[in-house]
Enzyme design. Structure first.
Site, PDB file in Angstrom:
ATOM      1  N   HIS A 116      42.119  37.101  47.589  1.00 21.00           N
ATOM      2  CA  HIS A 116      41.439  37.685  48.899  1.00 21.00           C
ATOM      3  C   HIS A 116      41.303  39.175  48.531  1.00 21.00           C
ATOM      4  O   HIS A 116      41.694  39.722  47.578  1.00 21.00           O
ATOM      5  CB  HIS A 116      42.553  37.550  50.003  1.00 21.00           C
ATOM      6  CG  HIS A 116      43.894  38.420  49.777  1.00 21.00           C
ATOM      7  ND1 HIS A 116      44.854  38.259  49.051  1.00 21.00           N
ATOM      8  CD2 HIS A 116      44.013  39.583  50.463  1.00 21.00           C
ATOM      9  CE1 HIS A 116      45.705  38.930  48.968  1.00 21.00           C
ATOM     10  NE2 HIS A 116      45.443  40.078  49.785  1.00 21.00           N
ATOM     11  N   ASP A 118      41.640  42.943  50.809  1.00 22.20           N
ATOM     12  CA  ASP A 118      42.182  43.400  52.032  1.00 22.20           C
ATOM     13  C   ASP A 118      41.112  43.902  52.823  1.00 22.20           C
ATOM     14  O   ASP A 118      39.976  44.278  52.578  1.00 22.20           O
ATOM     15  CB  ASP A 118      43.098  44.635  51.782  1.00 22.20           C
ATOM     16  CG  ASP A 118      44.416  44.010  50.770  1.00 22.20           C
ATOM     17  OD1 ASP A 118      44.566  42.881  50.753  1.00 22.20           O
ATOM     18  OD2 ASP A 118      45.145  44.904  50.507  1.00 22.20           O
ATOM     19  N   HIS A 172      42.223  40.299  44.782  1.00 21.64           N
ATOM     20  CA  HIS A 172      43.705  40.008  44.191  1.00 21.64           C
ATOM     21  C   HIS A 172      44.104  38.845  44.716  1.00 21.64           C
ATOM     22  O   HIS A 172      43.816  38.210  45.738  1.00 21.64           O
ATOM     23  CB  HIS A 172      44.610  41.278  44.348  1.00 21.64           C
ATOM     24  CG  HIS A 172      44.522  41.922  45.748  1.00 21.64           C
ATOM     25  ND1 HIS A 172      43.610  42.430  46.771  1.00 21.64           N
ATOM     26  CD2 HIS A 172      45.670  41.724  46.666  1.00 21.64           C
ATOM     27  CE1 HIS A 172      44.025  42.641  47.794  1.00 21.64           C
ATOM     28  NE2 HIS A 172      45.379  42.261  47.833  1.00 21.64           N
ATOM     29  N   ARG A 182      60.611  37.355  44.503  1.00 13.29           N
ATOM     30  CA  ARG A 182      59.895  38.762  44.436  1.00 13.29           C
ATOM     31  C   ARG A 182      59.750  39.399  45.597  1.00 13.29           C
ATOM     32  O   ARG A 182      59.561  38.628  46.679  1.00 13.29           O
ATOM     33  CB  ARG A 182      58.549  38.489  43.712  1.00 13.29           C
ATOM     34  CG  ARG A 182      57.439  39.739  43.635  1.00 13.29           C
ATOM     35  CD  ARG A 182      56.024  39.535  43.244  1.00 13.29           C
ATOM     36  NE  ARG A 182      55.351  40.346  43.201  1.00 13.29           N
ATOM     37  CZ  ARG A 182      54.543  40.875  44.129  1.00 13.29           C
ATOM     38  NH1 ARG A 182      54.309  40.346  45.482  1.00 13.29           N
ATOM     39  NH2 ARG A 182      53.536  42.036  43.689  1.00 13.29           N
TER      40      ARG A 182
HETATM   41  O1  LIG Z   1      52.763  41.101  47.490  1.00 12.57           O
HETATM   42  C1  LIG Z   1      51.624  41.865  46.899  1.00 12.57           C
HETATM   43  O2  LIG Z   1      52.131  42.432  46.013  1.00 12.57           O
HETATM   44  C2  LIG Z   1      50.517  41.774  47.566  1.00 12.57           C
HETATM   45  C3  LIG Z   1      50.274  41.445  49.072  1.00 12.57           C
HETATM   46  C4  LIG Z   1      49.032  41.323  49.512  1.00 12.57           C
HETATM   47  O3  LIG Z   1      47.805  41.267  48.661  1.00 12.57           O
HETATM   48  C5  LIG Z   1      48.377  41.276  51.073  1.00 12.57           C
HETATM   49  O4  LIG Z   1      49.586  41.274  51.613  1.00 12.57           O
HETATM   50  O5  LIG Z   1      47.233  41.698  51.323  1.00 12.57           O
HETATM   51 FE   LIG Z   2      46.138  41.921  49.651  1.00  9.58          FE
END
Ligand SMILES: O=C(O)CCC(=O)C(=O)O
Ligand SMILES: [Fe+2]
Length: 237
Positions: A116, A118, A172, A182
């Protein structure tokens, strides 16, 4: 990825992500906490909840400060109208999320978070040593290896629109780890609702319109269409 599994995984992750024990407005920040987040906060978990909240609030304030500094530097580079800077990035309204991604066998078959971009102006990711964040670059997924004491800055859709595609929103995703859970701390900076965004490649829209369009698209198609909706001459989906 087997279709049934992908669907089950998606539901599981959605549930995990949306399992918010607390959704609170603590002064300046909307803080979204996932239920599983606290036990894995290591040295924070022995602290009383109010102290944990204070730390989260403090962390959020630092993130807002960093977001402001970065954005203002980019704004100089882009020669943006200085009177617009505080509405392009509203420090008082960042969103802070704590994610915990469970470990998962068959890591190659699943994603912890789907690909996606952001919707933010910019996002600040603090990932632990497990890693898993990947960006799409040169036709492939590139691992963002964790570096201690280092934050990752992702540019979001609204930065792309404001900068007329000079600062592109990065696609990403997060891969899963077979042996370790994680944790990541993510801060997202947004404009004011009424902030009007216009640049040569995009028709004028407010952040509120962008959000509403996104919600409609998610309802209709299951995922956001995003900036394409506002691109001039683009074929709207
Ligand atoms: O957890 C992560 O490293 C990325 C989370 C992410 O991309 C988001 O919440 O938009
Ligand atoms: Fe994200």
């Amino acid at each position: 990825m087997p279709r049934g599994h992908a669907h089950a995984m998606k539901l599981l992750m959605e549930k995990a992500r949306l399992c918010l024990r607390a959704r609170q407005h603590l002064g300046r920040f909307e803080i979204l906490l996932r239920e599983e987040a606290w036990p894995c906060m290591g040295d924070l978990s022995h602290l009383p909840a109010s102290r944990q909240m204070n730390l989260v609030d403090e962390y959020g304030r630092h993130m807002a400060r960093i977001a402001r500094t970065l954005f203002d530097a980019i704004a100089v580079d882009l020669n943006l109208d200085r009177t617009m800077l505080s509405s392009y990035l509203l420090e008082d309204d960042g969103t802070f999320r704590i994610y915990r991604y469970p470990k998962c066998t068959n890591a190659n078959d699943y994603l912890a978070m789907e690909a996606h971009t952001d919707s933010s102006i910019l996002s600040i990711v603090n990932q632990d040593e497990v890693g898993g964040l990947q960006i799409w670059q040169n036709d492939g997924w590139f691992n963002i290896e964790p570096i201690s004491n280092t934050l990752v800055i992702n540019l979001g859709d609204l930065m792309q629109a404001i900068s007329n595609d000079e600062y592109m929103s990065i696609e990403h995703r997060v891969s899963v780890n077979e042996s370790k859970a994680r944790v990541s701390l993510c801060y997202f900076g947004f404009p004011t609702d009424s902030c009007s965004i216009s640049s040569a490649k995009y028709r004028k829209f407010t952040y509120k319109e962008f959000k509403m369009q996104m919600q409609e698209d998610i309802k209709a198609f299951g995922s956001k269409v995003g900036l394409k909706r506002f691109k001039i001459d683009a074929q709207n989906a």
